[in-house]
Write a protein that holds these residues in place. Structure first.
Motif, mmCIF file in Angstrom:
data_model
loop_
_atom_site.group_PDB
_atom_site.id
_atom_site.type_symbol
_atom_site.label_atom_id
_atom_site.label_comp_id
_atom_site.label_asym_id
_atom_site.label_seq_id
_atom_site.Cartn_x
_atom_site.Cartn_y
_atom_site.Cartn_z
ATOM 1 N N SER A 112 32.014 43.395 3.672
ATOM 2 C CA SER A 112 32.830 44.164 2.663
ATOM 3 C C SER A 112 34.085 44.592 3.595
ATOM 4 O O SER A 112 35.010 45.135 2.883
ATOM 5 C CB SER A 112 32.162 45.379 2.399
ATOM 6 O OG SER A 112 31.988 46.223 3.392
ATOM 7 N N ALA B 253 32.850 45.672 -3.208
ATOM 8 C CA ALA B 253 32.891 46.709 -2.568
ATOM 9 C C ALA B 253 34.360 47.095 -1.723
ATOM 10 O O ALA B 253 34.615 48.120 -1.311
ATOM 11 C CB ALA B 253 31.994 46.526 -1.114
ATOM 12 N N GLN C 206 29.310 50.342 0.059
ATOM 13 C CA GLN C 206 28.405 49.529 0.005
ATOM 14 C C GLN C 206 27.059 49.964 0.636
ATOM 15 O O GLN C 206 26.016 49.567 0.107
ATOM 16 C CB GLN C 206 28.727 48.104 0.729
ATOM 17 C CG GLN C 206 27.972 47.042 0.768
ATOM 18 C CD GLN C 206 27.716 46.339 -0.817
ATOM 19 O OE1 GLN C 206 28.664 46.947 -1.489
ATOM 20 N NE2 GLN C 206 26.903 45.560 -1.175
ATOM 21 N N ALA D 226 35.145 51.136 2.239
ATOM 22 C CA ALA D 226 34.366 49.796 1.672
ATOM 23 C C ALA D 226 32.834 49.698 2.205
ATOM 24 O O ALA D 226 31.945 49.492 1.508
ATOM 25 C CB ALA D 226 35.154 48.559 2.026
ATOM 26 N N TRP E 200 31.154 41.560 -1.528
ATOM 27 C CA TRP E 200 31.999 41.643 -0.742
ATOM 28 C C TRP E 200 33.269 42.060 -1.752
ATOM 29 O O TRP E 200 33.934 43.333 -1.145
ATOM 30 C CB TRP E 200 32.399 40.498 0.140
ATOM 31 C CG TRP E 200 31.332 40.059 1.045
ATOM 32 C CD1 TRP E 200 30.489 41.273 1.362
ATOM 33 C CD2 TRP E 200 31.041 38.839 1.859
ATOM 34 N NE1 TRP E 200 29.562 40.171 2.554
ATOM 35 C CE2 TRP E 200 29.982 39.098 2.729
ATOM 36 C CE3 TRP E 200 31.876 37.698 1.767
ATOM 37 C CZ2 TRP E 200 29.505 38.114 3.349
ATOM 38 C CZ3 TRP E 200 31.482 36.659 2.432
ATOM 39 C CH2 TRP E 200 30.282 36.757 3.295
#
Length: 472
Positions: free
Chosen positions: A342, A127, A155, A151, A124
């Motif tokens: 994320s 990202a 990811q 983000a 998390w």
């Protein structure tokens, strides 16, 4: 009358191909040279979180002191990393599978669960930082800003890379390392040609920030501990123990030193340029160095988060072998969780506490694993460690209760030294030594150090149990 066989669906073909190349719950016989292992570790730790950790140190401590502490902490933490990783090379098992030896077949589920939560946190954070970086660049050129969206996009790319398992990682990571080394060289060249090195070393330490040399050392060592959860996962890909130890040790120390030095240098550049110093914010340093540094951050997240998602997938599969989880659906479920998480950008403010918690949890785990393998079991784990029930590592109902107690004591000791009674020598090293001593004492009191002359000889578990081996 002829019959035709229906062709499997695209999903089934992809799943079967990945399953054939996936690291299942059995031992894996590695084939990579020390150079390939070194390049995998180089790429894995050229990561935005490691780089931004370096931005925390200056001007809290002097620039020269920061570089020295980064080097020393990387060597100390790297020693733990390669020691645990060597168990993976010698046995063929991933890190969390190895915890069965120390904690018991069922007891190992506790560190496995902690590992999955920690790796989720890492995925998390990385990202989010990649998303913020991409958003900064896009906003500069277009005016459009949506860090949560970027983000998620970053990811999604990571999940796509991770589902191809160790085969894809071993091919892609070395090239990512080469790209990042080149860009880092460019950034450092700009920094030191704009201001001479003497200017960086002359930046005075700001005591009001509250950092000390030992706090910095603890943070650097905690970073190594956070990577040790994957050390055996990747070092078992090595052909033999000694070269893999060298490759992983060199790769980890060099990448950590360069990455944190890049962060410390970049924030020192901001100080010298008269800019506002904001620690752990990629936008601050990207604003100074432009797209080149943004590229380092983006590529580093692709490299490292691929390893993290892959590590979470193999940990889940290896922890629950009786469920016969398939690689592709497991990777996609875990990947979906990382994508959703994320978007919670507020978690970035808790990063340093996150590092300290990782250290408090896993320093005792790795101390216990090292004691159990190298001292109690004299560098031998038998094929019993692959069994779901019974055998040498079943202990009491599948749990080695004394070592669980030692883990809890080590965890509590580390927290006390971190938050309640700050140690003059930091928390990481005392917690490790404390746990080693208590683990040896516990093993002695329970009779596990006694020898009856019937100890088995070392065998790679792919040879000891070929029917359960996984092809690399």
């Amino acid at each position: 009358m002829s019959t035709t066989t229906a062709r499997p669906s695209a999903w089934r073909r992809l799943s079967d191909r990945l399953e054939a190349n996936a690291d299942g719950s059995g031992p894996l016989r590695g084939s990579l040279t020390w150079r390939r292992i070194a390049m995998i570790w180089l790429a894995s730790n050229f990561v935005v979180t490691t780089m931004l950790t370096g931005t925390i140190f200056v001007p809290g401590v002097g620039y020269g002191e920061a570089l020295l502490l980064i080097l020393v902490g990387s060597i100390i933490g790297g020693a733990v990393l390669v020691t645990v990783g060597a168990i993976g090379t010698r046995t063929g098992l991933a890190t969390m599978s190895l915890t069965r030896g120390a904690f018991g077949t069922r007891g190992s589920l506790l560190p496995v669960a902690a590992n999955l939560l920690i790796l989720l946190g890492w995925s998390w954070v990385q990202a989010m930082l990649a998303g913020i970086t991409v958003d900064f660049v896009v906003a500069e050129f277009t005016g459009y800003s949506n860090p949560a969206l970027f983000a998620v996009i970053c990811q999604l790319i990571v999940v796509g890379l991770a589902i191809f398992g160790h085969e894809g990682i071993s091919r892609v990571e070395p090239w990512l390392a080469v790209v990042m080394i080149g860009i880092i060289g460019y950034v450092l060249t700009v920094a030191f040609t704009t201001f001479p090195p003497s200017a960086y070393f002359a930046i005075p330490a700001d005591a009001s920030i509250g950092l000390t040399n030992l706090t910095v050392l603890d943070i650097v060592i905690a970073t190594a501990i956070s990577w040790t959860v994957l050390s055996a996962d990747f070092n078992r890909l090595g052909r033999s123990t000694r070269p893999t130890v060298v490759g992983s040790g060199v790769g980890y120390v060099v990448s950590t030193f360069l990455s944190m030095t890049l962060g410390a240098t970049a924030i020192a550049y901001v100080v010298l340029a008269g800019g506002e110093v904001v620690e752990f914010d990629p936008g601050v340093i990207v604003g100074e160095f432009g797209v080149a540094l943004a590229a380092v951050i983006f590529v580093s997240v692709m490299a490292t988060n691929t390893l993290v998602v892959y590590g979470m997938t193999t940990s889940a599969i290896n922890a629950l072998p009786r469920l016969k989880l398939r690689f592709l659906p497991t990777a996609l479920v875990i990947g979906a969780i990382t994508v959703i998480g994320s978007t919670f950008l507020g978690l970035l403010g808790l990063f340093i506490d996150f590092l300290f918690v990782i250290g408090a949890i896993f320093i005792p785990v790795f101390a216990i694993m090292i004691v159990d393998y190298y001292i109690v079991n004299r560098r031998v784990y038998t094929a019993d460690i692959l069994e779901h029930r019974g055998g040498r590592y079943w202990f009491t109902g599948g749990v080695n209760i004394p070592m669980i107690v030692v883990w809890v004591l080590g965890f509590g000791f580390s927290l006390l030294l971190t938050y309640q009674f700050p140690s003059p020598i930091g928390a990481t090293i005392p917690a490790f030594v404390f746990t080693v001593v208590v683990a040896i004492a516990a093993a002695a009191l329970t009779g596990r150090l006694k020898r009856d002359g019937s100890e088995p000889e070392h065998q790679h578990l792919a040879d000891a149990a070929p029917e359960k081996a996984v092809e690399a």
